[in-house]
Design a protein around this motif. Structure first.
Motif, PDB file in Angstrom:
ATOM      1  N   ILE A 245       0.864  -1.183   0.000  1.00  0.00           N
ATOM      2  CA  ILE A 245       0.000   0.000   0.000  1.00  0.00           C
ATOM      3  C   ILE A 245       0.902   1.235   0.000  1.00  0.00           C
ATOM      4  O   ILE A 245       1.514   1.569   1.020  1.00  0.00           O
ATOM      5  CB  ILE A 245      -0.927   0.004   1.227  1.00  0.00           C
ATOM      6  CG1 ILE A 245      -1.740  -1.300   1.256  1.00  0.00           C
ATOM      7  CG2 ILE A 245      -1.845   1.201   1.204  1.00  0.00           C
ATOM      8  CD1 ILE A 245      -2.551  -1.484   2.504  1.00  0.00           C
ATOM      9  N   PRO A 246       1.023   1.939  -1.121  1.00  0.00           N
ATOM     10  CA  PRO A 246       2.013   3.020  -1.188  1.00  0.00           C
ATOM     11  C   PRO A 246       1.553   4.337  -0.572  1.00  0.00           C
ATOM     12  O   PRO A 246       2.400   5.184  -0.278  1.00  0.00           O
ATOM     13  CB  PRO A 246       2.248   3.177  -2.690  1.00  0.00           C
ATOM     14  CG  PRO A 246       0.946   2.773  -3.306  1.00  0.00           C
ATOM     15  CD  PRO A 246       0.367   1.714  -2.422  1.00  0.00           C
ATOM     16  N   PHE A 247       0.249   4.539  -0.408  1.00  0.00           N
ATOM     17  CA  PHE A 247      -0.220   5.866  -0.004  1.00  0.00           C
ATOM     18  C   PHE A 247       0.359   6.283   1.341  1.00  0.00           C
ATOM     19  O   PHE A 247       0.913   7.377   1.483  1.00  0.00           O
ATOM     20  CB  PHE A 247      -1.752   5.876   0.054  1.00  0.00           C
ATOM     21  CG  PHE A 247      -2.326   7.191   0.519  1.00  0.00           C
ATOM     22  CD1 PHE A 247      -2.398   8.275  -0.338  1.00  0.00           C
ATOM     23  CD2 PHE A 247      -2.770   7.344   1.826  1.00  0.00           C
ATOM     24  CE1 PHE A 247      -2.908   9.479   0.081  1.00  0.00           C
ATOM     25  CE2 PHE A 247      -3.286   8.541   2.256  1.00  0.00           C
ATOM     26  CZ  PHE A 247      -3.361   9.621   1.386  1.00  0.00           C
ATOM     27  N   CYS A 248       0.216   5.434   2.346  1.00  0.00           N
ATOM     28  CA  CYS A 248       0.673   5.807   3.685  1.00  0.00           C
ATOM     29  C   CYS A 248       2.182   6.013   3.718  1.00  0.00           C
ATOM     30  O   CYS A 248       2.681   6.899   4.427  1.00  0.00           O
ATOM     31  CB  CYS A 248       0.270   4.726   4.689  1.00  0.00           C
ATOM     32  SG  CYS A 248      -1.523   4.510   4.875  1.00  0.00           S
ATOM     33  N   ARG A 249       2.930   5.209   2.944  1.00  0.00           N
ATOM     34  CA  ARG A 249       4.395   5.344   2.947  1.00  0.00           C
ATOM     35  C   ARG A 249       4.848   6.641   2.297  1.00  0.00           C
ATOM     36  O   ARG A 249       5.922   7.151   2.620  1.00  0.00           O
ATOM     37  CB  ARG A 249       5.019   4.148   2.216  1.00  0.00           C
ATOM     38  CG  ARG A 249       4.907   2.859   3.022  1.00  0.00           C
ATOM     39  CD  ARG A 249       5.650   1.695   2.373  1.00  0.00           C
ATOM     40  NE  ARG A 249       4.871   1.109   1.306  1.00  0.00           N
ATOM     41  CZ  ARG A 249       5.206   1.133   0.027  1.00  0.00           C
ATOM     42  NH1 ARG A 249       6.310   1.753  -0.361  1.00  0.00           N
ATOM     43  NH2 ARG A 249       4.449   0.562  -0.892  1.00  0.00           N
ATOM     44  N   THR A 250       4.048   7.168   1.362  1.00  0.00           N
ATOM     45  CA  THR A 250       4.419   8.426   0.713  1.00  0.00           C
ATOM     46  C   THR A 250       4.014   9.655   1.523  1.00  0.00           C
ATOM     47  O   THR A 250       4.492  10.757   1.246  1.00  0.00           O
ATOM     48  CB  THR A 250       3.764   8.507  -0.677  1.00  0.00           C
ATOM     49  OG1 THR A 250       2.348   8.389  -0.529  1.00  0.00           O
ATOM     50  CG2 THR A 250       4.267   7.386  -1.578  1.00  0.00           C
ATOM     51  N   VAL A 251       3.133   9.485   2.478  1.00  0.00           N
ATOM     52  CA  VAL A 251       2.678  10.616   3.283  1.00  0.00           C
ATOM     53  C   VAL A 251       3.475  10.747   4.574  1.00  0.00           C
ATOM     54  O   VAL A 251       3.903  11.850   4.945  1.00  0.00           O
ATOM     55  CB  VAL A 251       1.171  10.467   3.600  1.00  0.00           C
ATOM     56  CG1 VAL A 251       0.697  11.590   4.516  1.00  0.00           C
ATOM     57  CG2 VAL A 251       0.359  10.466   2.328  1.00  0.00           C
ATOM     58  N   CYS A 651       3.965  15.015  -8.711  1.00  0.00           N
ATOM     59  CA  CYS A 651       2.832  14.517  -7.920  1.00  0.00           C
ATOM     60  C   CYS A 651       2.707  15.195  -6.571  1.00  0.00           C
ATOM     61  O   CYS A 651       1.742  14.936  -5.841  1.00  0.00           O
ATOM     62  CB  CYS A 651       2.952  13.010  -7.708  1.00  0.00           C
ATOM     63  SG  CYS A 651       4.365  12.523  -6.686  1.00  0.00           S
ATOM     64  N   LYS A 652       3.695  16.043  -6.180  1.00  0.00           N
ATOM     65  CA  LYS A 652       3.640  16.828  -4.946  1.00  0.00           C
ATOM     66  C   LYS A 652       3.720  15.974  -3.682  1.00  0.00           C
ATOM     67  O   LYS A 652       3.411  16.462  -2.604  1.00  0.00           O
ATOM     68  CB  LYS A 652       2.366  17.693  -4.895  1.00  0.00           C
ATOM     69  CG  LYS A 652       2.161  18.549  -6.129  1.00  0.00           C
ATOM     70  CD  LYS A 652       3.387  19.415  -6.430  1.00  0.00           C
ATOM     71  CE  LYS A 652       3.218  20.203  -7.704  1.00  0.00           C
ATOM     72  NZ  LYS A 652       4.445  20.987  -8.036  1.00  0.00           N
ATOM     73  N   HIS A 653       4.097  14.704  -3.810  1.00  0.00           N
ATOM     74  CA  HIS A 653       4.348  13.899  -2.627  1.00  0.00           C
ATOM     75  C   HIS A 653       5.764  14.158  -2.126  1.00  0.00           C
ATOM     76  O   HIS A 653       6.612  14.704  -2.829  1.00  0.00           O
ATOM     77  CB  HIS A 653       4.165  12.408  -2.932  1.00  0.00           C
ATOM     78  CG  HIS A 653       2.726  11.983  -2.977  1.00  0.00           C
ATOM     79  ND1 HIS A 653       1.924  12.181  -4.077  1.00  0.00           N
ATOM     80  CD2 HIS A 653       1.953  11.378  -2.062  1.00  0.00           C
ATOM     81  CE1 HIS A 653       0.711  11.729  -3.836  1.00  0.00           C
ATOM     82  NE2 HIS A 653       0.692  11.241  -2.617  1.00  0.00           N
ATOM     83  N   LYS A 654       6.015  13.750  -0.888  1.00  0.00           N
ATOM     84  CA  LYS A 654       7.337  13.940  -0.307  1.00  0.00           C
ATOM     85  C   LYS A 654       8.305  12.876  -0.831  1.00  0.00           C
ATOM     86  O   LYS A 654       7.944  11.694  -0.956  1.00  0.00           O
ATOM     87  CB  LYS A 654       7.253  13.861   1.213  1.00  0.00           C
ATOM     88  CG  LYS A 654       6.391  14.944   1.837  1.00  0.00           C
ATOM     89  CD  LYS A 654       7.002  16.311   1.593  1.00  0.00           C
ATOM     90  CE  LYS A 654       6.186  17.412   2.279  1.00  0.00           C
ATOM     91  NZ  LYS A 654       6.180  17.294   3.735  1.00  0.00           N
ATOM     92  N   THR A 655       9.520  13.285  -1.138  1.00  0.00           N
ATOM     93  CA  THR A 655      10.544  12.376  -1.633  1.00  0.00           C
ATOM     94  C   THR A 655      11.916  12.853  -1.198  1.00  0.00           C
ATOM     95  O   THR A 655      12.116  14.047  -0.918  1.00  0.00           O
ATOM     96  CB  THR A 655      10.481  12.279  -3.175  1.00  0.00           C
ATOM     97  OG1 THR A 655      11.484  11.374  -3.626  1.00  0.00           O
ATOM     98  CG2 THR A 655      10.680  13.638  -3.819  1.00  0.00           C
TER      99      THR A 655
END
Length: 690
Positions: A245-251, A651-655
């Motif tokens: 599940i990638p959503f939680c890991r990207t937030v 995508c404006k996610h944290k990286t």
């Protein structure tokens, strides 16, 4: 024999050993005597006794003189119903026999129309409060559906505001903006401040203070967990094949999420300590730990929506097994253990207008019962207006409550219990024996109307807004002799259909919350309320979105789609101007719904001026390859996965990755390779321009 006849004619009663002086036929004719006509007050019995003297049941007489009075007393009390009616009308019963014969005592069966509470004078004296008639006079009787009922006086519907969302109809509100009506920046800032104070009080080592931006990200994961349920919280961050599940890991990282959950607090810890010292006194507030957020959510529920005419009040159980004195056990509820709330909801759509937490040890302020106070506390008449119709169940319904609501120009309707104090008229056995389905009996007491209706079982209603019978019908299933089932119309009182239609407002709200509830297992009772407040805010904001969409003739989103967009926008909250001002960043606002497809589709979004400036600053001689945004040598081992994170340019996610040549932060994860997509788009733009 002649002497005995002379004694009877002279008004004397025979000795205890009675002998029959006439034939059996004469005994049957004279066994029951009818009351004599009313005469002047000076008239008396043949023995010369005064008719106004009370009679007292005594022992059997030993002498002839004593037997005269006591015999009359026994005869008087042998007729139970007739004796009570005779005393009420100042009539006397006389012994009328042409031959002056004795009267044989027999027990007379109570007629079917006789009220149950008139069984005996002794029982009537013991239950004097239950025997008080509901209506005094000749009109005190149950009527059938064939007898017309007068039209009740209804108050005009005059709400304090226009019913519906109290928002600007010309503005297009995003999902995030509707949610922020309940969890505004001020509300979240208070939540962050108290959470940081609680972490400091616990002396948590290495706890980084929570910011408003990070708390919104935390809420996005909490709401996302209501959409996708897994066995344990850690499964949301497992990158294996089964979950992934990638959503939680990207937030947010799992460690950070657990740290915020552990320190989450809604009230000031210092105020909690002062309040705990007051335990056992009148100044102790049992809801201190949830009061700040509870008051803010309630204020938003009242401010941004005004209910329509029909409202329902009912109980709601917030599921919990935490050890706390407020926890209740209700066997009839789907969740037997939890905290009980009294909820006021709009029957039209299930919007939660107001609620109060049930306090088990809180005495009744008005002295009229906990249920009476619960209804009155929820109905803020200056805020709502007049002419509303309130629907309640038999736990709240009482004649006192409905009369007081009627005085405040509010109508009410609900089922009622027969054992309510002061409802002796309702307790009468007005239904005929073996009444068929659809039998109706009604009784009016001024503004109050009581109806009895035979369905599968008798149903008793009380209302101030309906007529007894308006030729309404309901469909009921009936089994035929051959074993098949069919439906047939059954007459029903007017309050029945309205009650079934409008009473389910709170149940509708509960079902909407239960569909995607964010509740999680916790040992802290106040965190249970925190999750419930999030559910109330999401459902209410979605209901307002539906009303706004209907006003603009557009198709509203389903609740699942609404929550999905809300999760995405909360995760990208850093792009909003309000949060940027709090952080002191000077970045231009970008659309929060930018997402990169897995197939590597091209984005047609225009890049802002800042991106153009970054493209001009490309260093010559460097390759376009991914490198960490921060030197890993200077970062501690435990912070390598989060230190130096930046927002992805697409995508404006944290990286933590960026292009070494372009100096642009880009994601590199299995399901979203923004690094490749951005460079392919850049090359295509360069070829088109050339």
């Amino acid at each position: 024999m002649g002497q005995q006849l002379q004694r009877l004619e002279g008004g004397m009663t025979p000795l205890p050993k009675r002998q029959s002086l006439h034939s059996p036929e004469e005994e049957d004719e004279d066994s029951w005597t009818e009351p004599s006509e009313t005469v002047d007050g000076n008239d008396s019995l043949s023995n010369g006794t005064d008719s106004s003297q009370p009679r007292v049941r005594g022992s059997f007489p030993l002498s002839t003189e004593a037997s005269e009075s006591s015999g009359e007393d026994e005869d008087t009390f042998s007729f139970e119903t007739e004796a009570i009616e005779t005393r009420a009308s100042n009539k006397r019963k006389t012994i009328s026999s042409p031959k002056g014969t004795q009267k044989k005592r027999r027990k007379k069966a109570r007629p079917p129309s006789s009220p149950l509470w008139l069984s005996s004078p002794a029982k009537s004296r013991r239950n004097a409060h239950a025997a008080t008639p509901l209506i005094i006079g000749s009109e005190r009787r149950w009527k059938t559906e064939d007898e017309p009922d007068q039209e009740p006086k209804l108050f005009p519907f005059e709400p304090a505001r226009t019913p519906g969302p109290q928002l600007d109809t010309s503005k297009n509100y995003t999902v995030l903006e509707l949610f922020q009506l309940f969890f505004s920046n001020d509300v979240v800032d208070t939540l962050c401040s108290n959470t940081n104070k609680n972490a400091k009080r616990r002396h948590e080592q290495g706890f980084k203070p929570v910011s408003v931006e990070e708390m919104y990200n935390y809420l996005s994961i909490v709401i996302y967990m209501g959409l996708l349920n897994v066995h344990t919280v850690s499964d949301y961050w497992v990158p294996n094949r089964l979950y992934g599940i990638p959503f939680c890991r990207t937030v947010m990282t799992m460690t950070r999420f657990r740290a915020i959950t552990y320190s989450l607090h809604m009230s000031d810890p210092a105020e909690d300590e002062e309040n705990d010292k007051k335990k056992g006194t009148a100044g102790y507030d049992r809801l201190m730990r949830i009061k700040p957020l509870k008051d803010q959510i309630l204020a938003a529920c009242r401010a941004f929506y005004h209910p329509f005419q029909n409202l329902s009040i009912d109980e709601r159980m917030v599921r919990s097994k935490a050890r706390h004195s407020l926890k209740q056990y209700i066997k009839s509820k789907p969740y037997r253990y939890g905290f009980k709330l009294y909820v006021l909801a709009d029957s039209r759509n299930g919007y939660t207008c107001d609620f109060n937490v049930f306090m088990s040890k809180n005495p009744s302020v008005s002295g009229k019962g906990e249920s009476y106070d619960a209804v009155m506390d929820l109905l803020n008449i200056p805020h709502l207006g007049t002419g509303y119709h309130i629907y309640v169940d038999n736990y709240f319904t009482s004649a006192t409550l409905f009369r007081d609501l009627y005085k405040n120009k509010l109508g009410a309707c609900g089922t009622i219990r027969e054992n309510r104090v002061g409802l002796a008229g309702v307790q009468e056995n007005s239904m005929p024996p073996r009444a068929k389905r659809g039998t109706i009996r009604w009784l009016r007491d001024g503004e109050l109307l009581f109806t009895k209706w035979m369905d599968a079982r008798p149903v008793i209603m009380c209302t101030t807004i309906h007529k007894a019978f308006a030729k309404e019908q309901v469909q009921r299933r009936k089994r035929l002799e051959d074993g098949t089932w069919t439906t047939e119309p059954v007459p029903a009182p007017a309050p029945i259909k309205s009650y079934n239609k409008y009473m389910g407002g709170v149940d509708l709200s509960d079902s909407l919350i239960k569909c995607y509830s964010v509740a999680q297992k916790t040992m802290k009772w106040y965190k249970t309320f925190f999750y419930h407040f999030v559910d109330v805010a999401v459902v209410n904001s979605w209901l307002m979105h539906k009303d706004m969409a209907v006003t603009k003739n557009t198709k509203p989103m389903a609740q699942k789609q609404f929550r999905e967009k809300l999760c995405s926008q909360l995760a990208d909250i850093a792009l909003k101007g309000d949060v940027q001002e709090e952080r002191g960043e000077e970045q231009k606002e970008q659309p929060s719904e930018q997402r990169v497809e897995r197939q590597g589709e091209k984005h047609g979004e225009k890049q802002d001026e800042k991106q153009g400036e970054e493209e001009e600053e490309v260093e010559v001689g460097l390759l376009c390859c991914p490198v960490p945004t921060k030197d890993p040598i200077t970062v501690a081992l435990c912070n390598k996965a989060s230190e130096g994170r930046r927002q992805c340019h697409l995508c404006k996610h944290k990286t933590i990755w960026q292009c070494e040549s372009c100096k642009v932060a880009l994601c590199i994860i299995p399901d979203r390779n923004c690094f490749r997509i951005w460079h392919v788009k850049k090359d295509n733009d360069e070829q088109d321009s050339s």
